[in-house]
Design a protein around this motif. Structure first.
Motif, PDB file in Angstrom:
ATOM      1  N   ILE A 118       0.859  -1.184   0.000  1.00  0.00           N
ATOM      2  CA  ILE A 118       0.000   0.000   0.000  1.00  0.00           C
ATOM      3  C   ILE A 118       0.895   1.233   0.000  1.00  0.00           C
ATOM      4  O   ILE A 118       1.813   1.331   0.814  1.00  0.00           O
ATOM      5  CB  ILE A 118      -0.905   0.010   1.249  1.00  0.00           C
ATOM      6  CG1 ILE A 118      -1.728  -1.275   1.326  1.00  0.00           C
ATOM      7  CG2 ILE A 118      -1.802   1.244   1.262  1.00  0.00           C
ATOM      8  CD1 ILE A 118      -2.395  -1.509   2.672  1.00  0.00           C
ATOM      9  N   SER A 119       0.616   2.178  -0.914  1.00  0.00           N
ATOM     10  CA  SER A 119       1.397   3.421  -0.976  1.00  0.00           C
ATOM     11  C   SER A 119       0.468   4.625  -1.065  1.00  0.00           C
ATOM     12  O   SER A 119      -0.415   4.665  -1.927  1.00  0.00           O
ATOM     13  CB  SER A 119       2.314   3.421  -2.202  1.00  0.00           C
ATOM     14  OG  SER A 119       3.265   2.394  -2.100  1.00  0.00           O
ATOM     15  N   ASN A 120       0.677   5.581  -0.160  1.00  0.00           N
ATOM     16  CA  ASN A 120      -0.056   6.852  -0.159  1.00  0.00           C
ATOM     17  C   ASN A 120      -1.561   6.650  -0.178  1.00  0.00           C
ATOM     18  O   ASN A 120      -2.284   7.349  -0.885  1.00  0.00           O
ATOM     19  CB  ASN A 120       0.386   7.725  -1.345  1.00  0.00           C
ATOM     20  CG  ASN A 120       1.857   8.031  -1.295  1.00  0.00           C
ATOM     21  OD1 ASN A 120       2.383   8.370  -0.244  1.00  0.00           O
ATOM     22  ND2 ASN A 120       2.535   7.862  -2.417  1.00  0.00           N
ATOM     23  N   PHE A 121      -2.029   5.727   0.613  1.00  0.00           N
ATOM     24  CA  PHE A 121      -3.458   5.428   0.700  1.00  0.00           C
ATOM     25  C   PHE A 121      -3.949   5.861   2.071  1.00  0.00           C
ATOM     26  O   PHE A 121      -3.509   5.320   3.087  1.00  0.00           O
ATOM     27  CB  PHE A 121      -3.698   3.923   0.498  1.00  0.00           C
ATOM     28  CG  PHE A 121      -5.152   3.549   0.396  1.00  0.00           C
ATOM     29  CD1 PHE A 121      -5.773   3.488  -0.838  1.00  0.00           C
ATOM     30  CD2 PHE A 121      -5.895   3.259   1.531  1.00  0.00           C
ATOM     31  CE1 PHE A 121      -7.111   3.147  -0.943  1.00  0.00           C
ATOM     32  CE2 PHE A 121      -7.233   2.921   1.438  1.00  0.00           C
ATOM     33  CZ  PHE A 121      -7.841   2.862   0.202  1.00  0.00           C
ATOM     34  N   LYS A 122      -4.819   6.859   2.086  1.00  0.00           N
ATOM     35  CA  LYS A 122      -5.324   7.430   3.337  1.00  0.00           C
ATOM     36  C   LYS A 122      -4.153   7.754   4.260  1.00  0.00           C
ATOM     37  O   LYS A 122      -3.283   8.509   3.891  1.00  0.00           O
ATOM     38  CB  LYS A 122      -6.332   6.482   3.977  1.00  0.00           C
ATOM     39  CG  LYS A 122      -7.617   6.306   3.195  1.00  0.00           C
ATOM     40  CD  LYS A 122      -8.484   5.279   3.873  1.00  0.00           C
ATOM     41  CE  LYS A 122      -9.917   5.617   3.913  1.00  0.00           C
ATOM     42  NZ  LYS A 122     -10.703   4.624   4.630  1.00  0.00           N
TER      43      LYS A 122
ATOM     44  N   SER B  75      -5.473   2.861  14.282  1.00  0.00           N
ATOM     45  CA  SER B  75      -4.099   2.438  13.995  1.00  0.00           C
ATOM     46  C   SER B  75      -3.917   1.989  12.548  1.00  0.00           C
ATOM     47  O   SER B  75      -2.799   1.675  12.146  1.00  0.00           O
ATOM     48  CB  SER B  75      -3.675   1.318  14.951  1.00  0.00           C
ATOM     49  OG  SER B  75      -4.481   0.166  14.755  1.00  0.00           O
ATOM     50  N   GLY B  76      -5.017   1.941  11.757  1.00  0.00           N
ATOM     51  CA  GLY B  76      -4.895   1.623  10.344  1.00  0.00           C
ATOM     52  C   GLY B  76      -5.497   0.297   9.906  1.00  0.00           C
ATOM     53  O   GLY B  76      -5.371  -0.082   8.744  1.00  0.00           O
ATOM     54  N   LYS B  77      -6.153  -0.417  10.792  1.00  0.00           N
ATOM     55  CA  LYS B  77      -6.749  -1.711  10.441  1.00  0.00           C
ATOM     56  C   LYS B  77      -7.773  -1.574   9.324  1.00  0.00           C
ATOM     57  O   LYS B  77      -7.707  -2.292   8.315  1.00  0.00           O
ATOM     58  CB  LYS B  77      -7.410  -2.353  11.668  1.00  0.00           C
ATOM     59  CG  LYS B  77      -6.498  -2.602  12.840  1.00  0.00           C
ATOM     60  CD  LYS B  77      -7.231  -3.187  14.037  1.00  0.00           C
ATOM     61  CE  LYS B  77      -8.398  -2.384  14.526  1.00  0.00           C
ATOM     62  NZ  LYS B  77      -8.090  -1.097  15.137  1.00  0.00           N
ATOM     63  N   THR B  78      -8.699  -0.663   9.466  1.00  0.00           N
ATOM     64  CA  THR B  78      -9.733  -0.468   8.448  1.00  0.00           C
ATOM     65  C   THR B  78      -9.123   0.087   7.173  1.00  0.00           C
ATOM     66  O   THR B  78      -9.560  -0.262   6.070  1.00  0.00           O
ATOM     67  CB  THR B  78     -10.846   0.452   8.980  1.00  0.00           C
ATOM     68  OG1 THR B  78     -11.405  -0.147  10.150  1.00  0.00           O
ATOM     69  CG2 THR B  78     -11.950   0.645   7.950  1.00  0.00           C
ATOM     70  N   THR B  79      -8.095   0.903   7.291  1.00  0.00           N
ATOM     71  CA  THR B  79      -7.428   1.441   6.105  1.00  0.00           C
ATOM     72  C   THR B  79      -6.819   0.312   5.277  1.00  0.00           C
ATOM     73  O   THR B  79      -6.899   0.324   4.044  1.00  0.00           O
ATOM     74  CB  THR B  79      -6.365   2.477   6.500  1.00  0.00           C
ATOM     75  OG1 THR B  79      -7.016   3.553   7.170  1.00  0.00           O
ATOM     76  CG2 THR B  79      -5.623   3.013   5.290  1.00  0.00           C
TER      77      THR B  79
END
Length: 152
Positions: free
Chosen positions: A10-14, A36-40
Motif C-alpha cells: 500500500i502506498s499513499n493510501f489514506k 491504527s490503520g486496520k480499516t485502512t
C-alpha cells in the motif's frame, strides 16, 4: 478455485505512506488500537479489488492528508497484491494519479481530476478488463458480503 493472498503493498493510501504486508504462507490477523490503520488496510484491499471501501462506497477519500486535514497533492496512490490463483502467482495493481494542466496564459497549474490505472501481471489493462478478471475470481456481490484475507 483456490485464491490466496501472498502480499499486499500500500502506498499513499489514506493514512498509510507505505506499508508492505507479507503473509509468508500463514493465516494472518490484523489487530491494533483504534485509529491504527486496520480499516485502512481493509479499505485498500477492497479498493484494489472493487474500487470501494469497507462500507461499500465508491466515492470515499483515498488520498493522504496533511496535518491540517488537506489532501496532499502530486502523489500516486496505489495498492498492489501478490496472489495465488490455483497455485499460479499473479500480481494485481490499481493506482490513482492526479491530472494537472497549465492553461495558456496562466502561471499556475490547474487540477483536472484523478485518473485510475490498472495492471494484471504488470500488463496495463482497461477498467473493464480488470473488472472482468476480478469478477472471475470474486464476484462483487460476494465480495460485498465478506472478503476473507487468507495467506497461502
Amino acid at each position: 478455485m483456490n485464491l490466496r493472498l501472498l502480499a499486499l503493498e500500500i502506498s499513499n493510501f489514506k493514512g498509510i505512506a507505505h506499508k508492505t504486508i507479507n503473509f509468508d504462507g500463514h493465516d494472518a490477523t490484523i489487530s491494533g488500537r483504534n485509529a491504527s490503520g486496520k480499516t485502512t488496510i481493509y479499505d485498500a484491499f477492497l479498493w484494489l479489488l472493487f474500487g470501494k471501501d469497507s462500507s461499500g462506497s465508491a466515492t470515499f477519500a483515498i488520498k493522504p492528508l496533511d496535518a491540517d486535514g488537506n489532501e496532499i497533492h502530486n502523489l500516486e496512490t496505489s495498492v498492489e497484491a501478490e496472489i495465488l490463483i490455483d497455485n499460479t502467482p499473479h500480481t494485481l495493481r490499481r493506482a490513482s494519479t492526479e491530472k494537472w494542466t497549465k492553461p495558456r496564459g496562466q502561471a499556475e497549474h490547474v487540477f483536472g481530476g484523478d485518473t485510475t490505472a490498472f495492471w494484471i501481471d504488470d500488463v496495463p489493462r482497461t477498467m473493464a478488463e480488470y473488472k472482468r478478471f476480478i469478477d472471475g475470481l470474486i464476484p462483487e456481490a460476494q465480495g460485498d458480503m465478506a472478503v476473507e484475507m487468507r495467506a497461502a
